[in-house]
Write a protein that holds these residues in place. Structure first.
Motif, mmCIF file in Angstrom:
data_model
loop_
_atom_site.group_PDB
_atom_site.id
_atom_site.type_symbol
_atom_site.label_atom_id
_atom_site.label_comp_id
_atom_site.label_asym_id
_atom_site.label_seq_id
_atom_site.Cartn_x
_atom_site.Cartn_y
_atom_site.Cartn_z
ATOM 1 N N HIS A 122 0.843 -1.193 0.000
ATOM 2 C CA HIS A 122 0.000 0.000 0.000
ATOM 3 C C HIS A 122 0.887 1.256 0.000
ATOM 4 C CE1 HIS A 122 -2.922 3.005 1.348
ATOM 5 N NE2 HIS A 122 -3.884 2.131 1.107
ATOM 6 N N LEU B 197 0.741 3.892 1.648
ATOM 7 C CA LEU B 197 0.989 4.447 2.988
ATOM 8 C C LEU B 197 1.963 3.601 3.809
ATOM 9 C CD1 LEU B 197 -2.644 5.477 4.035
ATOM 10 C CD2 LEU B 197 -0.801 6.974 3.224
ATOM 11 N N ARG C 231 5.290 5.156 4.837
ATOM 12 C CA ARG C 231 5.235 6.441 5.535
ATOM 13 C C ARG C 231 5.624 6.287 7.000
ATOM 14 N NH1 ARG C 231 1.204 9.719 3.313
ATOM 15 N NH2 ARG C 231 1.468 11.065 5.147
ATOM 16 N N VAL D 101 0.650 8.576 9.396
ATOM 17 C CA VAL D 101 -0.431 9.080 8.559
ATOM 18 C C VAL D 101 -1.321 9.966 9.407
ATOM 19 C CG1 VAL D 101 -0.406 7.067 7.051
ATOM 20 C CG2 VAL D 101 -1.920 7.092 9.037
ATOM 21 N N GLU E 188 -6.142 11.644 5.736
ATOM 22 C CA GLU E 188 -5.718 10.788 4.634
ATOM 23 C C GLU E 188 -6.564 9.523 4.510
ATOM 24 O OE1 GLU E 188 -1.212 10.857 3.937
ATOM 25 O OE2 GLU E 188 -1.396 11.281 6.078
ATOM 26 N N GLU F 249 -9.745 5.879 1.683
ATOM 27 C CA GLU F 249 -9.547 4.473 2.022
ATOM 28 C C GLU F 249 -10.867 3.806 2.416
ATOM 29 O OE1 GLU F 249 -6.664 3.134 1.575
ATOM 30 O OE2 GLU F 249 -5.513 4.986 1.296
#
Length: 308
Positions: free
Chosen positions: A175, A177, A180, A183, A187, A191
């Protein structure tokens, strides 16, 4: 014969030392000597041989110990059971939990509960489905439940916060994210949040899975799963994402699932829950043991600091 005199006799028969016996029973050494002398006068014979180096039972002392100790132990056990029954502690206690860290805390609290209440019954633990937290409690199959708050049920009572944990987002390792450092709730607008299935109250599930971002954008709900393993299987397959408590990343590690901290989500707070009509001595004693355990560890467990 006074009960205390028998206790002193039994303790001295085990310790074979007047000083240690006095220390064990929290009395003076003179009180021990006086009690033994009174008992010997009543029996009409010495019960202990005393020298400057040792204390030992005489033959009559050993016989008195063998004849009286079993009956005394039965009386003590009977009194303890009567006290426990009178206080409502003798029956087994059934405690549920909804997360692995909550389960560990329940086990530690159970140990403390039994330690502080030696006549209390056994503590049995039960994992409760995340999507159906209150049914077993309401049926009376559980006496207590350690689960996340808030709880806004008229028939249920709640205790202190015992665990406070930050949140992470479970995503598939592929994914966008997943790479990262953290998050933000805004964001999540694009989703699909995977949810546990079951009759959990809407407000309770919404606290775990927000329906809108702080900016007011709707967050879509995705498929439902009957268990955590099923839910994580869907996450790993890229069918959606799932916000959860940070500690679950340790317990549910999967090669195809990554847990990313959520920087601005409120913590998940866990506490004990019980039926308001069944706030018994057992429930209160267990809640006290759990709260004392947490206080001993300097407050509610805060598992993970939020990302920056």
């Amino acid at each position: 014969m006074e009960r205390r005199d028998l206790e002193i006799f039994f303790a001295l028969a085990e310790e074979l030392h007047f000083g240690r016996t006095a220390q064990r029973l929290h009395v003076s050494q003179a009180r021990v000597s006086q009690s033994i002398k009174q008992l010997e006068r009543r029996v009409g014979a010495a019960l202990f041989e005393r020298t400057s180096r040792q204390v030992a039972l005489t033959a009559i002392g050993r016989q008195l110990l063998e004849d009286t100790r079993p009956g005394y132990d039965l009386i003590r056990a009977g009194l303890a059971r009567a006290v426990a029954a009178g206080r409502g502690l003798a029956a087994p206690l059934h405690v549920g939990f909804t997360s692995p860290l909550a389960g560990e805390l329940v086990m530690s609290a159970a140990h403390r509960y039994r330690r502080d209440n030696p006549s209390a019954g056994e503590v049995h633990i039960h994992e409760v489905p995340l999507g159906d937290p209150f049914t077993l409690l309401r049926r009376g199959e559980l006496d207590l439940l350690l689960a996340h708050h808030p709880v806004r049920e008229d028939d249920l009572g709640t205790g202190d916060v015992l665990i406070s944990d930050t949140r992470v987002l479970a995503v598939a390792t592929r994914h966008p994210l997943a790479s990262r450092g953290c998050v933000h709730l805004d964001e999540l607008a694009g989703e699909r949040l995977l949810a546990p299935s079951g009759p959990a109250p809407a407000y309770w599930l919404d606290h775990l899975l927000p329906r809108a971002t702080p900016g007011g954008q709707a967050i879509e709900r995705g498929a439902q799963a009957a268990s955590r393993q099923e839910l994580l299987t869907l996450v790993g397959a890229g069918r959606g994402v799932h916000p959860t408590a940070a500690h679950e990343a340790r317990y549910y590690a999967r090669p195809n699932v990554t847990y990313v901290p959520i920087s601005d989500a409120p913590p998940l707070e866990y506490g004990l829950i019980w039926r308001a009509a069944a706030h018994t001595d057992r429930v209160r004693a267990f809640a006290t043991a759990a709260a004392d355990l947490v206080r001993h560890d300097n407050g509610p467990a805060n598992v993970c600091a939020p990302c920056r």
